[in-house]
Motif scaffolding. Structure first.
Motif, PDB file in Angstrom:
ATOM      1  N   ASP A   1       0.811  -1.216   0.000  1.00 35.50           N
ATOM      2  CA  ASP A   1       0.000   0.000   0.000  1.00 35.50           C
ATOM      3  C   ASP A   1       0.844   1.265   0.000  1.00 35.50           C
ATOM      4  OD1 ASP A   1       0.864  -0.792   2.610  1.00 35.50           O
ATOM      5  OD2 ASP A   1      -0.461   0.735   3.464  1.00 35.50           O
ATOM      6  N   LYS A   2       2.166   1.101   0.173  1.00 36.88           N
ATOM      7  CA  LYS A   2       3.073   2.253   0.242  1.00 36.88           C
ATOM      8  C   LYS A   2       4.323   1.948  -0.586  1.00 36.88           C
ATOM      9  CE  LYS A   2       1.710   3.556   4.975  1.00 36.88           C
ATOM     10  NZ  LYS A   2       0.681   2.485   5.094  1.00 36.88           N
ATOM     11  N   PRO A   3       5.083   2.982  -0.936  1.00 34.47           N
ATOM     12  CA  PRO A   3       6.337   2.747  -1.653  1.00 34.47           C
ATOM     13  C   PRO A   3       7.296   1.895  -0.820  1.00 34.47           C
ATOM     14  CG  PRO A   3       5.728   5.074  -1.709  1.00 34.47           C
ATOM     15  CD  PRO A   3       4.807   4.426  -0.734  1.00 34.47           C
ATOM     16  N   LEU A   4       8.123   1.123  -1.509  1.00 38.93           N
ATOM     17  CA  LEU A   4       9.160   0.315  -0.866  1.00 38.93           C
ATOM     18  C   LEU A   4      10.526   0.790  -1.354  1.00 38.93           C
ATOM     19  CD1 LEU A   4      10.203  -2.126   0.792  1.00 38.93           C
ATOM     20  CD2 LEU A   4       9.908  -3.512  -1.289  1.00 38.93           C
ATOM     21  N   LEU A   5      11.366   1.199  -0.421  1.00 36.87           N
ATOM     22  CA  LEU A   5      12.743   1.595  -0.721  1.00 36.87           C
ATOM     23  C   LEU A   5      13.664   0.489  -0.218  1.00 36.87           C
ATOM     24  CD1 LEU A   5      14.886   3.648  -1.655  1.00 36.87           C
ATOM     25  CD2 LEU A   5      14.724   4.726   0.606  1.00 36.87           C
ATOM     26  N   VAL A   6      14.432  -0.123  -1.122  1.00 37.92           N
ATOM     27  CA  VAL A   6      15.362  -1.189  -0.756  1.00 37.92           C
ATOM     28  C   VAL A   6      16.765  -0.606  -0.674  1.00 37.92           C
ATOM     29  CG1 VAL A   6      16.361  -3.408  -1.399  1.00 37.92           C
ATOM     30  CG2 VAL A   6      13.934  -2.967  -1.829  1.00 37.92           C
ATOM     31  N   ALA A   7      17.347  -0.640   0.523  1.00 40.32           N
ATOM     32  CA  ALA A   7      18.708  -0.153   0.740  1.00 40.32           C
ATOM     33  C   ALA A   7      19.664  -1.330   0.611  1.00 40.32           C
ATOM     34  CB  ALA A   7      18.838   0.491   2.116  1.00 40.32           C
ATOM     35  N   VAL A   8      20.625  -1.223  -0.307  1.00 40.97           N
ATOM     36  CA  VAL A   8      21.577  -2.299  -0.572  1.00 40.97           C
ATOM     37  C   VAL A   8      22.980  -1.827  -0.237  1.00 40.97           C
ATOM     38  CG1 VAL A   8      22.482  -3.914  -2.287  1.00 40.97           C
ATOM     39  CG2 VAL A   8      20.106  -3.119  -2.467  1.00 40.97           C
TER      40      VAL A   8
ATOM     41  N   ASN B   1      12.700   4.496  -9.147  1.00 44.78           N
ATOM     42  CA  ASN B   1      12.198   3.597 -10.183  1.00 44.78           C
ATOM     43  C   ASN B   1      11.189   4.356 -11.051  1.00 44.78           C
ATOM     44  OD1 ASN B   1      11.078   1.600 -11.793  1.00 44.78           O
ATOM     45  ND2 ASN B   1      10.772   0.156 -10.108  1.00 44.78           N
ATOM     46  N   PRO B   2      11.464   4.568 -12.348  1.00 46.07           N
ATOM     47  CA  PRO B   2      10.536   5.343 -13.182  1.00 46.07           C
ATOM     48  C   PRO B   2       9.213   4.632 -13.442  1.00 46.07           C
ATOM     49  CG  PRO B   2      12.304   4.415 -14.523  1.00 46.07           C
ATOM     50  CD  PRO B   2      12.670   4.147 -13.085  1.00 46.07           C
ATOM     51  N   TRP B   3       9.145   3.323 -13.159  1.00 46.13           N
ATOM     52  CA  TRP B   3       7.917   2.557 -13.409  1.00 46.13           C
ATOM     53  C   TRP B   3       7.237   2.117 -12.109  1.00 46.13           C
ATOM     54  CZ3 TRP B   3      12.582   0.708 -15.871  1.00 46.13           C
ATOM     55  CH2 TRP B   3      12.743   1.194 -17.165  1.00 46.13           C
ATOM     56  N   ALA B   4       7.611   2.716 -10.994  1.00 46.03           N
ATOM     57  CA  ALA B   4       7.104   2.271  -9.696  1.00 46.03           C
ATOM     58  C   ALA B   4       5.591   2.398  -9.597  1.00 46.03           C
ATOM     59  CB  ALA B   4       7.761   3.079  -8.579  1.00 46.03           C
ATOM     60  N   THR B   5       4.962   1.384  -9.007  1.00 46.38           N
ATOM     61  CA  THR B   5       3.527   1.441  -8.752  1.00 46.38           C
ATOM     62  C   THR B   5       3.219   2.538  -7.745  1.00 46.38           C
ATOM     63  OG1 THR B   5       3.344  -0.946  -9.166  1.00 46.38           O
ATOM     64  CG2 THR B   5       1.538   0.111  -7.965  1.00 46.38           C
ATOM     65  N   ASN B   6       4.034   2.631  -6.703  1.00 42.96           N
ATOM     66  CA  ASN B   6       3.908   3.672  -5.679  1.00 42.96           C
ATOM     67  C   ASN B   6       5.195   4.502  -5.684  1.00 42.96           C
ATOM     68  OD1 ASN B   6       1.346   2.690  -4.495  1.00 42.96           O
ATOM     69  ND2 ASN B   6       2.599   0.948  -3.816  1.00 42.96           N
ATOM     70  N   PRO B   7       5.195   5.675  -6.284  1.00 42.10           N
ATOM     71  CA  PRO B   7       6.426   6.481  -6.356  1.00 42.10           C
ATOM     72  C   PRO B   7       6.946   6.866  -4.978  1.00 42.10           C
ATOM     73  CG  PRO B   7       4.773   7.282  -7.897  1.00 42.10           C
ATOM     74  CD  PRO B   7       4.082   6.289  -7.005  1.00 42.10           C
ATOM     75  N   LEU B   8       8.258   6.989  -4.884  1.00 41.64           N
ATOM     76  CA  LEU B   8       8.884   7.397  -3.627  1.00 41.64           C
ATOM     77  C   LEU B   8       8.516   8.836  -3.275  1.00 41.64           C
ATOM     78  CD1 LEU B   8      12.572   6.090  -3.840  1.00 41.64           C
ATOM     79  CD2 LEU B   8      10.761   5.238  -2.353  1.00 41.64           C
TER      80      LEU B   8
END
Length: 388
Positions: free
Chosen positions: A257-264, A342-349
C-alpha cells in the motif's frame, strides 16, 4: 550495550579469522575506541523494543549478522537525524507474514517502507578455501614494514594451504628494494595504480600487492602491512548481486500500500555508476549489424535488470534502490550513497527523499543530484575514525 566494558590493552592488528565484533570489542587502538563509542551512541537512539535483538546479532560472532545490524543501525540514525520517524517491523495490511525492516514517515508526512540488505560478489565462496586464504593473509596482517603498507588484491581459490611465511618473506624482500619517496612521487603524478606491484601465487590462487608508501612521520611505526584488502577481483561481476538482492526483496511482500525503498550495501571497493545502472536497468552490450560491417556497433541494454526484463518493466513494487558502496563500521564518514527512483514504480517514492544524493531518469538519460552525505548528517569528519 553493544560492547564489553573493560580496560583494553591489545593493539594488535585484526587477523583474517577474527570476527568483526571480536576485533572491535578487544582492540585498544584509539580509532577503534572512537568507532565503539559512536556505535554505542547510535544504539542509544534505536527503538527500545528492538534493541535487544539488534545487540544479539551484533555480538553473535557472525560477520554477516554484524554487518547487517550495523547497516540497519546507521540507516535508522541517518533518517532520524533528518527528521524522519521510523517504526521497526510493521505489520502489512495485505496479510503478508513477512515484515519490512521499517515503516518510515518523512518530515512532509509522506510514508514508505524501508528494507535493508547486504550484497556481495563473494556470496558463493568456499568457506574452507576462504579459511586457507585468511590464514595466509594473516602473515601480512601481523607483520609490518618500516616504509610501506600494501594494497592486497587476490583472485582464485587454493586447494591446499598456501605458505604465509613464504608470501611474507617475498613481499618484504620486494618492499626493501623500493624507495618510498620515489614511489610517492609516482603516485602523486599518476595516481595509486601507478605504484609498483608484486605478484605471488599458489595453485589457482593469485595475489597482487601494490606498494603504498607511509607518510614520513609514520615510517617505522606501522602496526600492520595490509593497508587495503580486496578479494575476488574479476571473478564475479559487480552488478548481478545487487540486481538479485533487489529482485528478491521485490517479491517478498506482495502488493504493498506504500512505496518500498530497498537499501543495498554492496561490499566492494570498485562499485561504480555503470554497475549500479546495469543492476537496475540491464547489462550494457554492443550490438553488431550482421552482414553490414560498415555500420558501427551500437550500445544498448540487455533486458536483465532488476527493473527491466524481457517483458519490460518489472519489480514495480520496489519504488527505489538506495545503494551504498562498502559501508562498514569504519567507513561511515567516507562512503557514498545514492537513491535511484524507479521510473515505473507502482507507488512512487516521496519527493522528500530528493534531499539526499539521488538519481532520476529524465527521458532517456539518468541525472544525478547531490544531497545530504553520511558524514554531514552523522557529524563525522572526513578522516574519521583516524581523526577524532
Amino acid at each position: 550495550m553493544l560492547f564489553t566494558n573493560y580496560q583494553r590493552n591489545d593493539s594488535s592488528a585484526k587477523t583474517n579469522r577474527e570476527s568483526e565484533f571480536g576485533f572491535l570489542d578487544r582492540s585498544a587502538r584509539p580509532e577503534i575506541e572512537r568507532v565503539r563509542q559512536f556505535l554505542e551512541t547510535l544504539a542509544m537512539g534505536y527503538p527500545e523494543e528492538e534493541l535487544a535483538e539488534l545487540v544479539t546479532r551484533v555480538r553473535s560472532g557472525n560477520d554477516t549478522h554484524f554487518k547487517s545490524s550495523i547497516f540497519e543501525l546507521v540507516l535508522h540514525a541517518f533518517l532520524v537525524r533528518l527528521g524522519y520517524t521510523l517504526r521497526p517491523h510493521p505489520e502489512l495490511p495485505n496479510g503478508s507474514k513477512a515484515r519490512p525492516d521499517f515503516h518510515v514517515i518523512a518530515p512532509s508526512g509522506e510514508e514508505f517502507y524501508l528494507e535493508a540488505v547486504l550484497a556481495s560478489a563473494d556470496d558463493d565462496t568456499d568457506p574452507a578455501a576462504e579459511a586457507r586464504i585468511g590464514s595466509t593473509l594473516d602473515a601480512l596482517a601481523k607483520a609490518s614494514h618500516a616504509n610501506f603498507m600494501v594494497a592486497v588484491e587476490h583472485e582464485g581459490v587454493p586447494d591446499t594451504q598456501p605458505s604465509g611465511k613464504r608470501l611474507l618473506t617475498a613481499a618484504l624482500r620486494w618492499l626493501d628494494s623500493l624507495d618510498p619517496d620515489e614511489v610517492q612521487a609516482e603516485i602523486d603524478r599518476d595516481g595509486l595504480y601507478s605504484a609498483p606491484t608484486f605478484s605471488w601465487g599458489h595453485e589457482e590462487w593469485q595475489v597482487l600487492l601494490r606498494a603504498i608508501p607511509l607518510k614520513p612521520e609514520r615510517r617505522g611505526n606501522a602496526r600492520t602491512l595490509i593497508g587495503l584488502l580486496d578479494g575476488g577481483a574479476g571473478l564475479i561481476d559487480e552488478w548481478t548481486p545487487i540486481r538479485d538482492a533487489i529482485k528478491f526483496k521485490g517479491s517478498k511482500y506482495g502488493h504493498l500500500d506504500k512505496p518500498l525503498l530497498v537499501a543495498v550495501n554492496f561490499g566492494s571497493f570498485h562499485l561504480d555508476r555503470i554497475d549500479e545502472l546495469q543492476a537496475l536497468f540491464g547489462q550494457e552490450q554492443y550490438v553488431l549489424a550482421v552482414g553490414k560491417p560498415e555500420k558501427e556497433p551500437r550500445l544498448k541494454r540487455a533486458p536483465n535488470g532488476a527493473w527491466f526484463g524481457k517483458s519490460g518493466p518489472q519489480a514495480r513494487c520496489v519504488s527505489g534502490a538506495w545503494l551504498f558502496n562498502d559501508l562498514t563500521a569504519y567507513s561511515l564518514a567516507s562512503r557514498r550513497h545514492t537513491i535511484y527512483f524507479n521510473p515505473w514504480a507502482t507507488n512512487p517514492l516521496p519527493e522528500a527523499l530528493k534531499t539526499m544524493p539521488h538519481a532520476v531518469a529524465n527521458e532517456r538519460e539518468m541525472q544525478w543530484h547531490p544531497g545530504s552525505t553520511l558524514s554531514d548528517v552523522l557529524g563525522l569528519p572526513g578522516d574519521w575514525p583516524e581523526d577524532g
